[in-house]
Structure formats: C-alpha cells, structure tokens
Design a protein around this motif. Structure first.
Motif, PDB file in Angstrom:
ATOM      1  N   THR A 404       0.852  -1.193   0.000  1.00  0.00           N
ATOM      2  CA  THR A 404       0.000   0.000   0.000  1.00  0.00           C
ATOM      3  C   THR A 404       0.880   1.232   0.000  1.00  0.00           C
ATOM      4  OG1 THR A 404      -1.929   1.003   1.089  1.00  0.00           O
ATOM      5  CG2 THR A 404      -0.182   0.186   2.529  1.00  0.00           C
ATOM      6  N   GLY A 405       0.256   2.425  -0.008  1.00  0.00           N
ATOM      7  CA  GLY A 405       1.004   3.670   0.077  1.00  0.00           C
ATOM      8  C   GLY A 405       1.163   4.412  -1.230  1.00  0.00           C
ATOM      9  N   SER A 406       0.844   3.772  -2.355  1.00  0.00           N
ATOM     10  CA  SER A 406       0.938   4.446  -3.651  1.00  0.00           C
ATOM     11  C   SER A 406      -0.130   3.890  -4.576  1.00  0.00           C
ATOM     12  CB  SER A 406       2.324   4.260  -4.272  1.00  0.00           C
ATOM     13  OG  SER A 406       2.608   2.886  -4.471  1.00  0.00           O
ATOM     14  N   ILE A 407      -0.450   4.660  -5.605  1.00  0.00           N
ATOM     15  CA  ILE A 407      -1.422   4.206  -6.605  1.00  0.00           C
ATOM     16  C   ILE A 407      -0.639   3.555  -7.733  1.00  0.00           C
ATOM     17  CG2 ILE A 407      -3.160   4.959  -8.263  1.00  0.00           C
ATOM     18  CD1 ILE A 407      -4.067   7.019  -6.228  1.00  0.00           C
ATOM     19  N   GLU A 408      -0.524   2.255  -7.636  1.00  0.00           N
ATOM     20  CA  GLU A 408       0.164   1.429  -8.618  1.00  0.00           C
ATOM     21  C   GLU A 408      -0.642   0.155  -8.817  1.00  0.00           C
ATOM     22  OE1 GLU A 408       4.666   1.417  -8.325  1.00  0.00           O
ATOM     23  OE2 GLU A 408       4.128   1.888  -6.250  1.00  0.00           O
ATOM     24  N   GLU A 409      -0.634  -0.343 -10.015  1.00  0.00           N
ATOM     25  CA  GLU A 409      -1.386  -1.561 -10.309  1.00  0.00           C
ATOM     26  C   GLU A 409      -0.890  -2.716  -9.446  1.00  0.00           C
ATOM     27  OE1 GLU A 409      -1.360  -2.355 -14.486  1.00  0.00           O
ATOM     28  OE2 GLU A 409      -2.355  -0.456 -15.008  1.00  0.00           O
ATOM     29  N   GLY A 410      -1.841  -3.432  -8.862  1.00  0.00           N
ATOM     30  CA  GLY A 410      -1.520  -4.573  -8.028  1.00  0.00           C
ATOM     31  C   GLY A 410      -1.471  -4.278  -6.554  1.00  0.00           C
ATOM     32  N   LYS A 411      -1.429  -3.001  -6.178  1.00  0.00           N
ATOM     33  CA  LYS A 411      -1.422  -2.659  -4.761  1.00  0.00           C
ATOM     34  C   LYS A 411      -2.843  -2.638  -4.202  1.00  0.00           C
ATOM     35  CE  LYS A 411       2.923  -0.365  -3.830  1.00  0.00           C
ATOM     36  NZ  LYS A 411       3.561   0.766  -3.124  1.00  0.00           N
ATOM     37  N   MET A 412      -2.933  -2.697  -2.857  1.00  0.00           N
ATOM     38  CA  MET A 412      -4.235  -2.623  -2.195  1.00  0.00           C
ATOM     39  C   MET A 412      -4.985  -1.384  -2.658  1.00  0.00           C
ATOM     40  SD  MET A 412      -3.229  -3.633   1.706  1.00  0.00           S
ATOM     41  CE  MET A 412      -3.027  -5.349   2.215  1.00  0.00           C
ATOM     42  N   ALA A 413      -6.269  -1.532  -2.875  1.00  0.00           N
ATOM     43  CA  ALA A 413      -7.095  -0.420  -3.344  1.00  0.00           C
ATOM     44  C   ALA A 413      -7.510   0.454  -2.159  1.00  0.00           C
ATOM     45  CB  ALA A 413      -8.313  -0.932  -4.089  1.00  0.00           C
ATOM     46  N   ASP A 414      -6.504   1.047  -1.508  1.00  0.00           N
ATOM     47  CA  ASP A 414      -6.712   2.013  -0.427  1.00  0.00           C
ATOM     48  C   ASP A 414      -6.593   3.395  -1.050  1.00  0.00           C
ATOM     49  OD1 ASP A 414      -6.767  -0.208   1.195  1.00  0.00           O
ATOM     50  OD2 ASP A 414      -4.784   0.093   2.051  1.00  0.00           O
ATOM     51  N   VAL A 415      -7.739   4.046  -1.251  1.00  0.00           N
ATOM     52  CA  VAL A 415      -7.809   5.239  -2.103  1.00  0.00           C
ATOM     53  C   VAL A 415      -8.741   6.264  -1.479  1.00  0.00           C
ATOM     54  CG1 VAL A 415      -8.613   6.079  -4.358  1.00  0.00           C
ATOM     55  CG2 VAL A 415      -7.317   3.942  -4.220  1.00  0.00           C
ATOM     56  N   VAL A 416      -8.372   7.533  -1.607  1.00  0.00           N
ATOM     57  CA  VAL A 416      -9.225   8.634  -1.124  1.00  0.00           C
ATOM     58  C   VAL A 416      -9.573   9.537  -2.298  1.00  0.00           C
ATOM     59  CG1 VAL A 416      -9.452  10.566   0.473  1.00  0.00           C
ATOM     60  CG2 VAL A 416      -8.069   8.576   1.117  1.00  0.00           C
ATOM     61  N   ILE A 417     -10.860   9.868  -2.415  1.00  0.00           N
ATOM     62  CA  ILE A 417     -11.315  10.887  -3.360  1.00  0.00           C
ATOM     63  C   ILE A 417     -11.554  12.166  -2.565  1.00  0.00           C
ATOM     64  CG2 ILE A 417     -13.072  11.571  -5.032  1.00  0.00           C
ATOM     65  CD1 ILE A 417     -13.666   8.633  -5.504  1.00  0.00           C
ATOM     66  N   TRP A 418     -10.807  13.222  -2.918  1.00  0.00           N
ATOM     67  CA  TRP A 418     -10.896  14.508  -2.229  1.00  0.00           C
ATOM     68  C   TRP A 418     -11.751  15.471  -3.060  1.00  0.00           C
ATOM     69  CZ3 TRP A 418      -8.344  14.625   2.464  1.00  0.00           C
ATOM     70  CH2 TRP A 418      -7.369  13.652   2.675  1.00  0.00           C
ATOM     71  N   SER A 419     -12.402  16.405  -2.377  1.00  0.00           N
ATOM     72  CA  SER A 419     -13.258  17.370  -3.076  1.00  0.00           C
ATOM     73  C   SER A 419     -12.461  18.326  -3.943  1.00  0.00           C
ATOM     74  CB  SER A 419     -14.091  18.158  -2.056  1.00  0.00           C
ATOM     75  OG  SER A 419     -13.248  18.847  -1.143  1.00  0.00           O
ATOM     76  N   GLY A 420     -11.183  18.484  -3.652  1.00  0.00           N
ATOM     77  CA  GLY A 420     -10.283  19.329  -4.429  1.00  0.00           C
ATOM     78  C   GLY A 420      -8.860  18.926  -4.112  1.00  0.00           C
ATOM     79  N   SER A 421      -7.938  19.844  -4.265  1.00  0.00           N
ATOM     80  CA  SER A 421      -6.558  19.545  -3.915  1.00  0.00           C
ATOM     81  C   SER A 421      -6.467  19.192  -2.430  1.00  0.00           C
ATOM     82  CB  SER A 421      -5.650  20.741  -4.197  1.00  0.00           C
ATOM     83  OG  SER A 421      -4.383  20.534  -3.581  1.00  0.00           O
ATOM     84  N   PRO A 422      -5.827  18.076  -2.083  1.00  0.00           N
ATOM     85  CA  PRO A 422      -5.722  17.722  -0.661  1.00  0.00           C
ATOM     86  C   PRO A 422      -4.860  18.690   0.128  1.00  0.00           C
ATOM     87  CG  PRO A 422      -4.410  16.229  -2.012  1.00  0.00           C
ATOM     88  CD  PRO A 422      -5.215  17.059  -2.961  1.00  0.00           C
ATOM     89  N   PHE A 423      -4.208  19.623  -0.562  1.00  0.00           N
ATOM     90  CA  PHE A 423      -3.356  20.602   0.107  1.00  0.00           C
ATOM     91  C   PHE A 423      -4.069  21.937   0.315  1.00  0.00           C
ATOM     92  CE2 PHE A 423      -0.664  17.629  -2.235  1.00  0.00           C
ATOM     93  CZ  PHE A 423       0.032  17.067  -1.165  1.00  0.00           C
ATOM     94  N   SER A 424      -5.372  21.930   0.132  1.00  0.00           N
ATOM     95  CA  SER A 424      -6.187  23.127   0.390  1.00  0.00           C
ATOM     96  C   SER A 424      -6.921  22.978   1.713  1.00  0.00           C
ATOM     97  CB  SER A 424      -7.191  23.343  -0.742  1.00  0.00           C
ATOM     98  OG  SER A 424      -8.152  24.314  -0.362  1.00  0.00           O
ATOM     99  N   VAL A 425      -6.996  24.050   2.451  1.00  0.00           N
ATOM    100  CA  VAL A 425      -7.711  24.031   3.728  1.00  0.00           C
ATOM    101  C   VAL A 425      -9.208  23.835   3.519  1.00  0.00           C
ATOM    102  CG1 VAL A 425      -8.103  26.527   3.857  1.00  0.00           C
ATOM    103  CG2 VAL A 425      -7.867  25.196   5.972  1.00  0.00           C
ATOM    104  N   TYR A 426      -9.687  24.082   2.301  1.00  0.00           N
ATOM    105  CA  TYR A 426     -11.113  23.949   2.018  1.00  0.00           C
ATOM    106  C   TYR A 426     -11.498  22.547   1.561  1.00  0.00           C
ATOM    107  CZ  TYR A 426     -10.788  29.035   2.095  1.00  0.00           C
ATOM    108  OH  TYR A 426     -10.547  30.330   2.473  1.00  0.00           O
ATOM    109  N   THR A 427     -10.535  21.681   1.371  1.00  0.00           N
ATOM    110  CA  THR A 427     -10.793  20.360   0.809  1.00  0.00           C
ATOM    111  C   THR A 427     -11.150  19.356   1.896  1.00  0.00           C
ATOM    112  OG1 THR A 427      -9.405  20.685  -1.134  1.00  0.00           O
ATOM    113  CG2 THR A 427      -9.699  18.418  -0.398  1.00  0.00           C
ATOM    114  N   LEU A 428     -12.085  18.456   1.561  1.00  0.00           N
ATOM    115  CA  LEU A 428     -12.489  17.374   2.465  1.00  0.00           C
ATOM    116  C   LEU A 428     -12.361  16.036   1.746  1.00  0.00           C
ATOM    117  CD1 LEU A 428     -15.766  18.963   3.899  1.00  0.00           C
ATOM    118  CD2 LEU A 428     -13.573  18.768   5.092  1.00  0.00           C
TER     119      LEU A 428
END
Length: 465
Positions: A404-428
């Motif tokens: 886990t830890g990266s989006i690569e084929e074959g890895k666990m599908a541990d994934v987050v969809i963010w409302s915008g850039s995850p580096f924005s204070v407004y993003t959830l």
C-alpha cells in the motif's frame, strides 16, 4: 453500525491452526520469533463490486500527477490506471471530474484505542510504567475497538494506522499496524502480514519517569546504558534459541516475552520506532543500532531531524515529524518549520505523523503546511512529491510499502477521493476506499461508520434519535 460484508467473519479455524503442531523441534534454522504470534490477523474485507473512478487528478505518490485519469478497483486491488477505462454493468462508477485522488492516508504514530474517547482515567492504557523495559507488552492488547475516534480518522482519509505504546519507557513494547475498519476485536483490524514495531524512547521521558522514582535511568547516559544492557541480554537469548534450532544444543530455552520482542528486532522481524527529539540523540541511537546489528526504522517526533538529515539518509532511517508542533518542552524547542522539507531534500525518508486524535483527522493539511514551509525555504516541492509524506513514505516506515502507500497496479485499493486539492484548507475527503470497499462517503450516512459506543439511542424503527 455499518459492517462491511465478512469483515469480522468466524475464523476459528485460523486461530486453531495457529496453536497446532505439538512440541517445537529443531529446524536447523535460526529462530523465527514471528512464529510466537499467538494473535494472528483475522482481517477479511472483500470487495463485492468493481469501482471505476473517472476523470480525476491523481497523485500516485510515485512522483506523478496525472490529469483526467481513471482508476479501476477490482478484487481489492488497483487493477488499472489510465484514460477511457471500462467496467462491468454492476460496477460502481464515480464521476471525479474536478476532484483529486490519492492513496489512503497512513499515520505511523497513533494511540487510538489505547487512549480512547471519552478520555477518562479508567481507559488510559497506553503506558505500562512498571519498568524501564516493558518489551513484553503489546499495544494491541489495550486497543478498545469501539473508540469513536477511529471513524473520525476515517473521515480524514486515514486507511492505515500504527498504534504504539506510550513513551515513558526505554522499551515501551510492541506496536501494531491496523486497517481502519470496524472490528469486534483488534485482530479483525490487524493489517495482514505487517511487521510489528518496537516502541523505544530516548531523552527526557524515561529519565524523568524513572529518575523521579529514584531508580535508573535518571539521566540520558543512564538511558543509553539501559538500552545497551537490554540488547546484550537479547543477543544472548537469541543465540540460545538459534543454537537449539540448529541442533547445536539440546536444551530448549524458556520463553521470555520481554526478550522475545527484542530478539525479534535482532532477527530483522520487528521494526524499531524510536521516540527521539534531539539530533545528537538520534545519532547515538543509530550508533547503538550499529553496535548490535539492527536498524532503526523511524525516529518519531524528531524535532531536530534537520540537524542530522545526512545521517538519516546514510543510514536509511525514516523520520516521522510534525509540521509545526514544537516548544512544549526543552527537547522540543529547537525547531524549524522546514524540518520535513530539509530531511526530504537530503534524500532521507520524511513523513508526517499525528500523535493526536485531532491531528490524525487532517494530516493532509499538516503536509500542506510543511510543503509551504519548504517552498519558503527555497526548495522546489510540488504536490506530486509532498503527497509521499502521508502515504508512501509512511508505508515504508511500517514495512508495508510493497502492499500500500501508492497508486500502482496490483497494490491494495486504499484510495481517497478529495473534493479538491488535498493541500487546500477547504478540501475534504469525500469518499474513502479500503481494499476497494467504500468505507466512508461524506454524502451517505449509511457509509459513515459508527461504533456501538457512539450510536446513541435508537427509536423503534432503528433510526437515530
């Protein structure tokens, strides 16, 4: 309570097999201390439908930022990454246009379950302060799985977390890596095949706790003497077991739970996670590791890591740090907000951690602060690189980067969809997948787990009041 299918299924057979086999017999091999694990993972989360995420901005944590990209999650894995991907008729299709996708957030330093909410004295179970060396205790045996804070962490995108004992002792005991899923018992949450961690602490905490009692250690030099003496004992213990298993001795050693954990480190099976603030103390701990031929996986807190960033890179040691939490005691005073960036730019493994039930809920924003501080210090750190600080580098710290830890084929599908850039204070975090299962959906209350303790009063129809 939302309970994913088969997450806590009956696995008595697995437990039964773990205890079979009769008397241990010589194997002509060095001792495998992991075979003494009487509490194996029973985690079983199975994806029941394919998931197609379309047209997202994807931070892979491998150095790429992909635009208008699709992800296919299948059989609990990341199956495909690309454009114009197709899925079957029964697939869950999500339009992620304008949204961002990252790997799941990983926190390597948490005390959830050991210091649960509500915070009352009777449930404070993270520090066994009866001896400077409590290597025999395991943090998982204090984890209250009903802690409502697990769900709060999930809402911040946390899919994996390490639960550690506290830092009162030189050797605090074993930590455990968990998947952030509901479970009746902690074994239902244990990350499959993740190595255990040994929590160690240097500096002020152990010398204060035991010095105040008039016992050793009472100084930093007493701390180091305590580590070295313990490792000498662990070496002797391991040699006895290795000699027995190689047939060089007919005397089967008695088990010692404390030395078993330390010997597991010497055998390369258990990772050292070391609470340590000051630069020169980190250097000393790396020297102790060389003396006894083991490796420190990660220094935690590491407020002065920037002072020894080259040594961290040379010794391949990770540093788990805060963005701007400092100054609350003397050894935490000499801080720079560019700490994480400096360690990263030196070629060492840099990552964020929380050590907080609040901080764990917004580790993406903590990384954003650290990224900005690095940019202000003159470093070129784009989002595609900073994302590693709460994903892939954290997985490396825990010894699970192959899973886990990266989006690569074959890895666990541990994934987050963010409302915008995850580096924005407004993003959830809008949707959180663990092994391809939608564990959290901000717009669907049925996909917002609650522990039994957190449910509240139900009316006759089973609705929350």
């Amino acid at each position: 309570m939302f309970r994913p299918s088969r997450i806590a299924g009956a696995l008595a057979l697995t437990l039964g097999l773990a205890g079979c086999g009769g008397e241990d017999k010589p194997t002509n091999e060095p001792q495998d201390f992991s075979r003494f694990d009487a509490f194996p993972s029973t985690y079983s989360l199975q994806q029941e439908q394919d998931v197609l995420i379309r047209s997202a901005t994807v931070l892979t944590a491998t150095g790429e930022q992909l635009q208008e990209t699709d992800l296919l999650l299948k059989d609990g894995k990341i199956a495909k990454i690309g454009k114009g991907l197709k899925a079957g008729d029964k697939a869950l299709v999500i339009d992620a246009q304008g949204k961002w996708v990252t790997p799941g957030v990983i926190d390597v330093h948490s005390h959830l379950g050991n210091y649960p909410a509500p915070s009352i004295e009777s449930s404070q179970d993270g520090n066994e302060i009866t001896s400077p060396n409590t290597g025999q205790v395991w943090a998982e045996h204090s984890v209250w799985t009903q802690d409502p804070q697990f769900a709060l962490a999930l809402s911040g995108g946390v899919t994996t977390l390490q639960i550690l004992p506290g830092s009162a002792n030189l050797f605090g005991g074993r930590g455990v890596t968990l998947k952030n899923v509901p479970g009746r018992r902690v074994q239902d949450m244990k990350f499959p095949d993740a190595p255990y961690g040994l929590k160690m602490a240097c500096g002020e905490n152990p010398k204060r706790v035991y010095g105040s009692k008039g016992t050793a250690p009472g100084t930093r030099m007493g701390n180091v003497a305590g580590y070295r003496q313990a490792w000498i004992q662990a070496e002797a213990y391991k040699k006895k077991w290795d000699a027995y298993n190689k047939g060089e001795s007919s005397d089967k050693p008695d088990r010692d739970l404390k030395l078993e954990t330390l010997a597991g480190v010497l055998a390369g099976e258990i990772l050292v996670h070391n609470h340590c603030y000051r630069g020169e103390e980190m250097a000393i701990m790396m020297d102790v590791a060389k003396e006894f031929d083991f490796k420190v996986s990660t220094f935690h807190h590491a407020v002065e890591a920037y002072k020894v960033a080259d040594l961290l890179a040379e010794n391949q040691v990770c540093s788990a740090m805060w963005a701007d939490w400092w100054g609350f005691k003397h050894e935490a005073f000499d801080m720079t907000e560019a700490n994480i960036a400096i360690v990263d730019q030196a070629g060492a493994c840099a990552l964020i951690h929380s050590d907080s039930s609040v901080g764990i809920q917004h580790l993406n924003q903590e990384v954003a602060k650290a990224m900005l501080a690095g940019q202000r210090a003159g470093f070129d750190i784009p989002p595609r690189e900073a994302v590693k600080w709460f994903t892939l580098n954290a997985a490396k710290s825990l010894g699970i980067e192959d899973k886990t830890g990266s989006i690569e084929e074959g890895k666990m599908a541990d994934v987050v969809i963010w409302s915008g850039s995850p580096f924005s204070v407004y993003t959830l975090a809008e949707q959180v997948f663990i092994d391809g299962v939608l564990m959290y959906d901000r717009k669907d209350e049925k996909r917002q787990p609650h522990s039994d303790f957190d449910l509240g009063i139900l009316d006759a129809e089973g609705e929350r009041v």
